[in-house]
Write an enzyme that holds these catalytic residues in place. Structure first.
Site, PDB file in Angstrom:
ATOM      1  N   SER A  30       3.859  10.225  38.120  1.00  0.00           N
ATOM      2  CA  SER A  30       2.719   9.068  36.977  1.00  0.00           C
ATOM      3  C   SER A  30       3.575   8.615  35.800  1.00  0.00           C
ATOM      4  CB  SER A  30       1.934  10.522  36.784  1.00  0.00           C
ATOM      5  OG  SER A  30       2.522  11.409  35.620  1.00  0.00           O
ATOM      6  N   ASN A 106      11.846  16.622  38.855  1.00  0.00           N
ATOM      7  CA  ASN A 106      11.861  16.055  37.686  1.00  0.00           C
ATOM      8  C   ASN A 106      10.656  16.058  36.518  1.00  0.00           C
ATOM      9  OD1 ASN A 106      12.124  13.050  36.293  1.00  0.00           O
ATOM     10  ND2 ASN A 106       9.683  13.035  37.014  1.00  0.00           N
ATOM     11  N   SER A 159      19.257  17.404  31.673  1.00  0.00           N
ATOM     12  CA  SER A 159      18.990  17.676  30.624  1.00  0.00           C
ATOM     13  C   SER A 159      20.292  17.719  29.908  1.00  0.00           C
ATOM     14  CB  SER A 159      18.315  17.934  29.231  1.00  0.00           C
ATOM     15  OG  SER A 159      18.444  17.151  28.643  1.00  0.00           O
ATOM     16  N   TYR A 172      14.184  24.640  26.143  1.00  0.00           N
ATOM     17  CA  TYR A 172      14.585  23.029  26.403  1.00  0.00           C
ATOM     18  C   TYR A 172      15.735  23.239  26.353  1.00  0.00           C
ATOM     19  CZ  TYR A 172      14.306  18.445  28.067  1.00  0.00           C
ATOM     20  OH  TYR A 172      14.400  17.359  28.788  1.00  0.00           O
ATOM     21  N   SER A 173      16.687  23.767  26.150  1.00  0.00           N
ATOM     22  CA  SER A 173      18.122  23.930  25.805  1.00  0.00           C
ATOM     23  C   SER A 173      18.123  25.203  27.445  1.00  0.00           C
ATOM     24  CB  SER A 173      19.075  24.534  25.199  1.00  0.00           C
ATOM     25  OG  SER A 173      18.952  23.142  24.087  1.00  0.00           O
ATOM     26  N   ALA A 174      17.416  26.268  27.219  1.00  0.00           N
ATOM     27  CA  ALA A 174      17.773  27.257  28.049  1.00  0.00           C
ATOM     28  C   ALA A 174      17.311  26.771  29.364  1.00  0.00           C
ATOM     29  CB  ALA A 174      16.803  28.935  27.063  1.00  0.00           C
ATOM     30  N   LYS A 176      16.694  23.853  30.600  1.00  0.00           N
ATOM     31  CA  LYS A 176      17.456  23.117  30.768  1.00  0.00           C
ATOM     32  C   LYS A 176      18.500  23.424  31.602  1.00  0.00           C
ATOM     33  CE  LYS A 176      14.115  19.915  30.939  1.00  0.00           C
ATOM     34  NZ  LYS A 176      13.599  19.299  32.606  1.00  0.00           N
TER      35      LYS A 176
END
Ligand code: NDP
Length: 260
Positions: A30, A106, A159, A172-174, A176
């Site tokens: 979107s 995504n 990422s 977030y690091s974990a 990704k």
């Protein structure tokens, strides 16, 4: 030799996949990077299954743009963190329309905070959306993709944070980094079926997600001294979708201006 080894599926791709109006699902299309991917793939001749969580109006706008580009699309709305909803939506879409050539996982979120201040909710939401979201979307599609007995593509948005680890982004690091591991393993399982599985790892890209980022600080970490554009990530995804990328699998492609 086991019967599965007898399937001569990993031979070079002889089908005209790129321009034959194959269908690709792009989750989180979107806005932002997903939107740019959908529009780029439409320009490249694919039809799109657009997906969003809540902003259906924005997805409908993307669908109208795809029509002007001469492509076809339809929209699915569900929360990728909701396993039952994802399964129901994808299985019924496939039952009605047939399986896709590819899927671009995504959709994603971040909820940043220094580790001591990170809440249980921040941890759970980020893992459930980014990492479980991949499983929830790809699991219902994996066997239908195999049963097509044609080349296919699974592309996952990781990422730079998952490659190098980022301050304030333990959750977030974990998630990704977990995606990169999942991609490597799934690529091995599907290689013989001519289904490639790769991750794309953007750096700092200009989208709503980076609206709050302190750009002056971020730019110090980027040798190219600028943020990337969603279209630059989309171009990499488009290449991985193309027939030319048929022998590329189990890889993580960084699109980060030299950050890592
Ligand atoms: P945006 O915040 O601009 O867009 C996020 C998209 O994901 C929207 O379409 C949103 O749908 C969808 N989405 C979010 N959560 C869910 C959910 N639970 N269920 C279904 N859909 C959901 O993000 P970007 O375009 O910037 O990021 C896209 C991907 O790229 C993400 O995975 C992100 O982690 C990754 N990435 C982004 C970077 C950047 O700098 N921007 C850098 C590295 C990676 P809706 O509109 O309906 O809410």
């Amino acid at each position: 030799m086991p019967s599965s080894d007898a399937i001569p599926d990993s031979s070079p791709d002889a089908s005209p996949v790129t321009h034959s109006r194959e269908w690709i699902l792009v989750t989180g299309s979107s806005r932002g990077i997903g939107r740019a991917i959908a529009l780029r793939l439409a320009r490249d001749g694919y039809n799109l299954v657009l997906h969003c969580r809540s902003r259906r109006d924005a997805a409908e706008e993307v669908a109208r743009e795809i029509t002007t580009l001469g492509g076809e699309s339809r929209i699915l709305c569900f929360d990728v963190a909701d396993r039952a909803a994802a399964k129901l939506a994808l299985e019924s879409d496939i039952e009605t329309h047939g399986c896709y050539y590819g899927v671009i996982c995504n959709a994603g979120i971040h909820a940043d905070n220094a580790f001591p201040a990170l809440t249980d909710e921040d941890w759970d939401n980020v893992i459930r959306t980014n990492l479980d979201g991949f499983y929830n979307v790809v699991k219902p599609l994996a066997m239908p993709l195999v049963r097509r007995r044609k080349p296919g593509r699974i592309i996952v948005m990781s990422s730079v944070s998952g490659m190098m680890g980022n301050r304030g982004q333990v959750n977030y690091s974990a998630a990704k980094a977990g995606l990169i591991g999942a991609v490597k393993a799934l690529a091995v399982e599907l290689a013989k079926r001519r289904i490639t599985v790769n991750a794309v790892a953007p750096g700092v890209i200009n989208t709503e997600m980076t609206d709050g980022v302190e750009m002056e600080e971020a730019l110090k970490m980027i040798p190219m001294r600028r943020a990337g554009e969603a279209e630059e990530v989309a171009a990499t995804v488009a290449f991985l979708c193309s027939k030319d990328a048929g022998y590329i699998t189990r890889q993580t492609i960084a699109v980060n201006g030299g950050m890592f």
